[in-house]
Design a protein around this motif. Structure first.
Motif, PDB file in Angstrom:
ATOM      1  N   VAL A 100      36.616 -47.424   1.813  1.00 39.15           N
ATOM      2  CA  VAL A 100      35.597 -47.547   0.758  1.00 39.15           C
ATOM      3  C   VAL A 100      34.665 -46.343   0.694  1.00 39.15           C
ATOM      4  CG1 VAL A 100      35.626 -50.065   0.730  1.00 39.15           C
ATOM      5  CG2 VAL A 100      33.978 -48.885   2.177  1.00 39.15           C
ATOM      6  N   LEU A 101      34.712 -45.478   1.677  1.00 36.37           N
ATOM      7  CA  LEU A 101      33.818 -44.316   1.663  1.00 36.37           C
ATOM      8  C   LEU A 101      34.258 -43.157   0.758  1.00 36.37           C
ATOM      9  CD1 LEU A 101      32.596 -44.171   5.353  1.00 36.37           C
ATOM     10  CD2 LEU A 101      31.324 -44.869   3.325  1.00 36.37           C
ATOM     11  N   PRO A 102      35.554 -42.943   0.472  1.00 36.02           N
ATOM     12  CA  PRO A 102      35.918 -41.811  -0.389  1.00 36.02           C
ATOM     13  C   PRO A 102      35.223 -41.756  -1.752  1.00 36.02           C
ATOM     14  CG  PRO A 102      37.857 -42.544   0.758  1.00 36.02           C
ATOM     15  CD  PRO A 102      36.757 -43.538   1.084  1.00 36.02           C
ATOM     16  N   PRO A 103      34.999 -42.864  -2.458  1.00 37.75           N
ATOM     17  CA  PRO A 103      34.257 -42.733  -3.718  1.00 37.75           C
ATOM     18  C   PRO A 103      32.832 -42.212  -3.515  1.00 37.75           C
ATOM     19  CG  PRO A 103      35.417 -44.825  -3.672  1.00 37.75           C
ATOM     20  CD  PRO A 103      35.541 -44.224  -2.308  1.00 37.75           C
ATOM     21  N   VAL A 104      32.198 -42.621  -2.423  1.00 39.36           N
ATOM     22  CA  VAL A 104      30.855 -42.125  -2.121  1.00 39.36           C
ATOM     23  C   VAL A 104      30.917 -40.626  -1.836  1.00 39.36           C
ATOM     24  CG1 VAL A 104      28.923 -42.288  -0.499  1.00 39.36           C
ATOM     25  CG2 VAL A 104      30.108 -44.364  -1.245  1.00 39.36           C
ATOM     26  N   LEU A 105      31.917 -40.219  -1.062  1.00 38.49           N
ATOM     27  CA  LEU A 105      32.086 -38.803  -0.759  1.00 38.49           C
ATOM     28  C   LEU A 105      32.415 -38.004  -2.017  1.00 38.49           C
ATOM     29  CD1 LEU A 105      34.070 -39.150   2.584  1.00 38.49           C
ATOM     30  CD2 LEU A 105      31.645 -38.635   2.290  1.00 38.49           C
ATOM     31  N   ALA A 106      33.152 -38.603  -2.953  1.00 33.66           N
ATOM     32  CA  ALA A 106      33.465 -37.915  -4.208  1.00 33.66           C
ATOM     33  C   ALA A 106      32.207 -37.667  -5.030  1.00 33.66           C
ATOM     34  CB  ALA A 106      34.471 -38.731  -5.016  1.00 33.66           C
ATOM     35  N   ALA A 111      28.378 -33.516  -6.685  1.00 37.68           N
ATOM     36  CA  ALA A 111      27.021 -32.975  -6.763  1.00 37.68           C
ATOM     37  C   ALA A 111      26.934 -31.610  -6.073  1.00 37.68           C
ATOM     38  CB  ALA A 111      26.028 -33.952  -6.135  1.00 37.68           C
ATOM     39  N   LEU A 112      27.522 -31.497  -4.886  1.00 38.45           N
ATOM     40  CA  LEU A 112      27.424 -30.246  -4.123  1.00 38.45           C
ATOM     41  C   LEU A 112      28.289 -29.126  -4.686  1.00 38.45           C
ATOM     42  CD1 LEU A 112      27.420 -31.601  -0.460  1.00 38.45           C
ATOM     43  CD2 LEU A 112      25.518 -30.566  -1.694  1.00 38.45           C
ATOM     44  N   LEU A 113      29.524 -29.461  -5.049  1.00 36.93           N
ATOM     45  CA  LEU A 113      30.467 -28.416  -5.449  1.00 36.93           C
ATOM     46  C   LEU A 113      30.453 -28.109  -6.940  1.00 36.93           C
ATOM     47  CD1 LEU A 113      33.481 -29.562  -3.253  1.00 36.93           C
ATOM     48  CD2 LEU A 113      31.819 -27.775  -2.748  1.00 36.93           C
ATOM     49  N   LEU A 114      30.159 -29.124  -7.756  1.00 37.37           N
ATOM     50  CA  LEU A 114      30.253 -28.936  -9.202  1.00 37.37           C
ATOM     51  C   LEU A 114      28.912 -29.034  -9.919  1.00 37.37           C
ATOM     52  CD1 LEU A 114      33.438 -31.123  -9.777  1.00 37.37           C
ATOM     53  CD2 LEU A 114      33.319 -28.642  -9.536  1.00 37.37           C
ATOM     54  N   GLY A 115      27.853 -29.324  -9.164  1.00 38.81           N
ATOM     55  CA  GLY A 115      26.540 -29.439  -9.781  1.00 38.81           C
ATOM     56  C   GLY A 115      26.376 -30.660 -10.668  1.00 38.81           C
ATOM     57  N   GLU A 116      27.198 -31.688 -10.450  1.00 40.89           N
ATOM     58  CA  GLU A 116      27.096 -32.905 -11.256  1.00 40.89           C
ATOM     59  C   GLU A 116      25.862 -33.700 -10.844  1.00 40.89           C
ATOM     60  OE1 GLU A 116      30.751 -35.008 -10.737  1.00 40.89           O
ATOM     61  OE2 GLU A 116      31.834 -33.684 -12.085  1.00 40.89           O
ATOM     62  N   ARG A 117      25.320 -34.431 -11.788  1.00 38.77           N
ATOM     63  CA  ARG A 117      24.172 -35.297 -11.516  1.00 38.77           C
ATOM     64  C   ARG A 117      24.628 -36.733 -11.687  1.00 38.77           C
ATOM     65  NH1 ARG A 117      18.685 -33.051 -13.782  1.00 38.77           N
ATOM     66  NH2 ARG A 117      18.025 -34.353 -12.057  1.00 38.77           N
ATOM     67  N   ALA A 118      24.611 -37.479 -10.600  1.00 37.30           N
ATOM     68  CA  ALA A 118      25.032 -38.876 -10.647  1.00 37.30           C
ATOM     69  C   ALA A 118      23.973 -39.707 -11.359  1.00 37.30           C
ATOM     70  CB  ALA A 118      25.252 -39.404  -9.235  1.00 37.30           C
ATOM     71  N   ALA A 119      24.445 -40.703 -12.077  1.00 36.57           N
ATOM     72  CA  ALA A 119      23.539 -41.630 -12.750  1.00 36.57           C
ATOM     73  C   ALA A 119      22.887 -42.529 -11.703  1.00 36.57           C
ATOM     74  CB  ALA A 119      24.312 -42.474 -13.757  1.00 36.57           C
ATOM     75  N   CYS A 126      26.610 -46.201  -4.527  1.00 41.57           N
ATOM     76  CA  CYS A 126      26.876 -45.466  -3.285  1.00 41.57           C
ATOM     77  C   CYS A 126      26.020 -46.008  -2.144  1.00 41.57           C
ATOM     78  CB  CYS A 126      26.609 -43.977  -3.479  1.00 41.57           C
ATOM     79  SG  CYS A 126      27.796 -43.153  -4.540  1.00 41.57           S
ATOM     80  N   ALA A 127      24.756 -46.249  -2.427  1.00 38.87           N
ATOM     81  CA  ALA A 127      23.861 -46.799  -1.398  1.00 38.87           C
ATOM     82  C   ALA A 127      24.340 -48.180  -0.954  1.00 38.87           C
ATOM     83  CB  ALA A 127      22.428 -46.880  -1.935  1.00 38.87           C
ATOM     84  N   LEU A 128      24.815 -48.974  -1.891  1.00 37.74           N
ATOM     85  CA  LEU A 128      25.330 -50.309  -1.555  1.00 37.74           C
ATOM     86  C   LEU A 128      26.555 -50.211  -0.648  1.00 37.74           C
ATOM     87  CD1 LEU A 128      25.161 -53.378  -2.020  1.00 37.74           C
ATOM     88  CD2 LEU A 128      26.627 -53.039  -4.005  1.00 37.74           C
TER      89      LEU A 128
END
Length: 146
Positions: A100-106, A111-119, A126-128
């Motif tokens: 279940v952790l890979p989606p959180v890591l994605a 955010a780190l590699l592509l500069g995306e901003r998560a909603a 992710c926190a859940l």
């Protein structure tokens, strides 16, 4: 609302896939379940794509098919063959935590590699997930001490 329904259906299908992978993983066949699932996914996508909006196989250039296939084979097929080999050897709790952790890591990698901003709802999800994994592992440690 439709996205929520699709997300719940995808989550249920993923849980079913993981459950069946764990059940079938002890048979010694590592690649067969992945190949069957990949073939079923390709056939389903082809049939639904043709029915829903049509398929244009000439759209990507021939070289693009290779660039599409390479990450699919390394990032999905190879990964699931390795997961299929390891999953039956893991206890259910750590195995579930790893899966279940890979989606959180994605989200973090985006955010780190592509500069995306998560909603905010993505960050809450992710926190859940992280809280559920932490709580599960903490409860297991407490139970082992007792």
């Amino acid at each position: 609302m439709l996205g929520l329904v699709y997300g719940c259906a995808a989550g249920a299908a993923y849980a079913g896939y993981l459950f069946l992978s764990r059940l079938g993983g002890g048979s010694g066949h590592t690649a067969t379940p992945v190949c069957v699932a990949t073939l079923a996914g390709a056939l389903s996508a082809g049939v639904l794509g043709a029915w829903w909006s049509g398929i244009d196989l000439a759209s990507p250039a021939p070289g693009a098919w290779g660039r599409l296939a390479l990450p699919a084979l390394t990032g999905q097929v190879l990964t699931w063959i390795l997961v299929g080999a390891a999953l039956p050897r893991l206890a259910p709790r750590p195995g579930a935590a790893v899966l279940v952790l890979p989606p959180v890591l994605a989200v973090g990698a985006g955010a780190l590699l592509l500069g995306e901003r998560a909603a905010p709802v993505q960050l809450a999800g992710c926190a859940l997930v992280v809280a559920a994994v932490w709580t599960s592992e903490r409860a297991a440690r407490i139970a082992r001490r007792s």
